[in-house]
Write an enzyme that holds these catalytic residues in place. Sequence first.
Site: not given
Length: 147
Positions: A58, A89
Amino acid sequence: MINPFNDEYYMSKALDQAYMAMDKGEVPVGAIIVMNNQIIARGHNLTEQLNDVTAHAEMQAFTAAANCLGGKYLHECTLYVTLEPCQMCAGASYWTQIGKIVYGASDLQRGYSRLNTLLHPKTKVVSGVKEEECTRILKNFFSLKRN
């Protein structure tokens, strides 16, 4: 007419990234970011290769998307990721103000929902897209690592 650009289609593209990570000996997590039915960013885990605990799929995709758009906010974008985002994330997604997160496999130990990490209030979430395949690649990877 059926729209070929749906969550399953884009998750298959995130899975392509997960397989790239696995080929590099990385935990097989892949991510893409989509805006207006176009993939604007791709990423996969690079924590081993870069010797960087923050090099999650991510995070790689967020950086690539910001570079593509020339700005840090991803309001109109959707993140497709094969594994539920971790606390880090999810926190980064909060700051990007991403419009939507779609993930495949749940992370019952380190996932943001298990740890009660807040997402941006406007971020929509869809879970379980191609969950079986997203789970299988992770299980196969760790099974091979143990043997």
